[in-house]
Design an enzyme around this catalytic site. Structure first.
Site, mmCIF file in Angstrom:
data_model
loop_
_atom_site.group_PDB
_atom_site.id
_atom_site.type_symbol
_atom_site.label_atom_id
_atom_site.label_comp_id
_atom_site.label_asym_id
_atom_site.label_seq_id
_atom_site.Cartn_x
_atom_site.Cartn_y
_atom_site.Cartn_z
ATOM 1 N N HIS A 119 6.573 18.635 -15.324
ATOM 2 C CA HIS A 119 7.501 17.422 -15.691
ATOM 3 C C HIS A 119 9.113 17.537 -15.420
ATOM 4 C CE1 HIS A 119 8.304 14.376 -17.977
ATOM 5 N NE2 HIS A 119 9.426 14.510 -18.793
ATOM 6 N N HIS A 172 1.054 -1.124 0.281
ATOM 7 C CA HIS A 172 -0.046 -0.034 -0.414
ATOM 8 C C HIS A 172 0.909 1.206 -0.027
ATOM 9 C CE1 HIS A 172 -3.307 2.908 2.394
ATOM 10 N NE2 HIS A 172 -3.491 2.431 0.963
#
Length: 129
Positions: free
Chosen positions: A96, A20
């Site tokens: 980015h 998780h």
């Protein structure tokens, strides 16, 4: 032999180790790969396999609770951006440059042969219960 799911033994092995909140990256063929992050390179020629084909298979195999995209994909690669948005919920956007920094924390990068701009996603694993 496996009947369905990821057949690539390296990918299947890495996926079995994920927990998780662990993150993986599906990348185009131009994204820089940090030295410390394992990379499974599926590219065999320019454009193949596509980012979307690998995303589809990965999403069929993993529970994903969140995703991160570069905000530039919305302006520079609308087709892929729309496909990703239709396949995932809980998407956040970063620059980015921030995206490339986040890849350093990934457990795995899957490199595709994709050649369209900004076709990269960070997927955060969820749980099955």
């Amino acid at each position: 032999m496996k009947r369905h799911g990821i057949l690539n033994r390296e990918l299947a092995g890495h996926f079995a180790k994920l927990g998780h909140t662990d993150r993986i990256v599906i990348a185009d063929c131009g994204l820089p790969i940090p030295k410390e992050v394992p990379c499974i390179d599926l590219a065999y020629k320019l454009g193949e396999p596509t980012f979307l084909s690998i995303l589809e298979v990965v999403l069929d195999d993993l529970i994903v609770e969140a995703a991160v995209l570069a905000e530039e994909i919305q302006r520079n690669n609308e087709k892929v951006a729309k496909e990703v948005a239709s396949s995932l919920s809980n998407i956040s956007y970063v620059t980015h440059e921030e995206f490339k920094e986040l890849t350093k924390e990934a457990k795995l990068i899957i490199r595709t042969g994709e050649t369209t701009p900004y076709a990269n996603v960070i997927l955060q694993c969820g749980v099955i219960f």
